[in-house]
Design a protein around this motif. Structure first.
Motif, mmCIF file in Angstrom:
data_model
loop_
_atom_site.group_PDB
_atom_site.id
_atom_site.type_symbol
_atom_site.label_atom_id
_atom_site.label_comp_id
_atom_site.label_asym_id
_atom_site.label_seq_id
_atom_site.Cartn_x
_atom_site.Cartn_y
_atom_site.Cartn_z
ATOM 1 N N PRO A 56 -1.653 -2.763 14.071
ATOM 2 C CA PRO A 56 -2.221 -3.578 12.989
ATOM 3 C C PRO A 56 -2.252 -2.783 11.683
ATOM 4 N N PRO A 57 -1.953 -3.431 10.565
ATOM 5 C CA PRO A 57 -1.838 -2.697 9.293
ATOM 6 C C PRO A 57 -3.130 -2.015 8.860
ATOM 7 N N HIS A 58 -4.280 -2.565 9.212
ATOM 8 C CA HIS A 58 -5.543 -1.943 8.791
ATOM 9 C C HIS A 58 -5.803 -0.616 9.507
ATOM 10 N N THR A 59 -5.035 -0.326 10.568
ATOM 11 C CA THR A 59 -5.203 0.946 11.282
ATOM 12 C C THR A 59 -4.256 2.023 10.778
ATOM 13 N N ARG A 119 0.822 -1.212 0.000
ATOM 14 C CA ARG A 119 0.000 0.000 0.000
ATOM 15 C C ARG A 119 0.852 1.256 0.000
ATOM 16 N N THR A 160 1.894 -3.308 4.030
ATOM 17 C CA THR A 160 1.160 -4.304 3.261
ATOM 18 C C THR A 160 -0.162 -4.601 3.976
ATOM 19 N N PRO A 161 -1.080 -5.282 3.323
ATOM 20 C CA PRO A 161 -2.329 -5.637 4.011
ATOM 21 C C PRO A 161 -2.114 -6.519 5.234
ATOM 22 N N ASN A 162 -0.964 -7.196 5.298
ATOM 23 C CA ASN A 162 -0.709 -8.126 6.388
ATOM 24 C C ASN A 162 0.325 -7.654 7.400
ATOM 25 N N GLU A 192 -5.673 5.659 11.402
ATOM 26 C CA GLU A 192 -7.022 6.014 10.971
ATOM 27 C C GLU A 192 -7.739 6.899 11.984
#
Length: 156
Positions: free
Chosen positions: A127-130, A92, A105-107, A146
């Motif tokens: 965590p990557p999604h944050t 990303r 990365t997503p992971n 985020e």
């Protein structure tokens, strides 16, 4: 005129000596790398990769970019060297502090001390999604979360 034809330009990176571009063809799920001298007059086609991940991340020093889960580094001989980033799930965002590459990365958030030949998770990373974005500067790695919070940590 650029030689890309009707293919959309997915990324453009300028360095003091050259321009680097990537095009993406959604029909064939393939991306092509191009490089030109700094004036952009003569473009040369480079590597090609098949990827369902059309997001491209670039860095100027050293000249490199990612396509999907692959990292392409422009070698001293003018050829693109290819390395897999982590588990190959996609990149990303990519940044460099001049010594180490950092890939979101997503992971996970990964680091590479050897221009992408090897990758390891960054210890204690959220965590990557944050993570929305990352940057380096002043001997620190900055993470924009985020929530709007910016984390600042020393570079490993």
């Amino acid at each position: 005129d650029a030689p890309f034809g009707v293919l959309p330009l997915a990324a453009l990176q300028a360095t003091p000596d050259m321009l680097i571009a990537a095009t993406y063809d959604g029909r064939t799920r393939s991306a092509e790398l191009w490089n030109a001298t700094a004036d952009g007059v003569t473009w040369q086609r480079g590597a090609r990769a098949t990827t369902p991940w059309p997001i491209v991340a670039t860095a100027a020093q050293p000249p490199l970019l990612t396509l999907g889960g692959l990292l392409f580094v422009l070698g001293p001989n003018g050829a693109w060297e290819q390395h897999r980033v982590g588990d190959g799930a996609g990149v990303r965002r990519l940044v460099s502090d001049g010594k180490t590459l950092y890939a979101l990365t997503p992971n996970g958030l990964l680091q590479s001390p050897d221009l992408g030949a090897t990758w390891a998770p960054l210890p204690d990373a959220p965590p990557p999604h944050t993570i929305l974005d990352l940057a380096t500067g002043e001997d620190a790695l900055y993470l924009l979360l985020e929530s709007g919070q910016v984390l600042r940590g020393p570079l490993p």
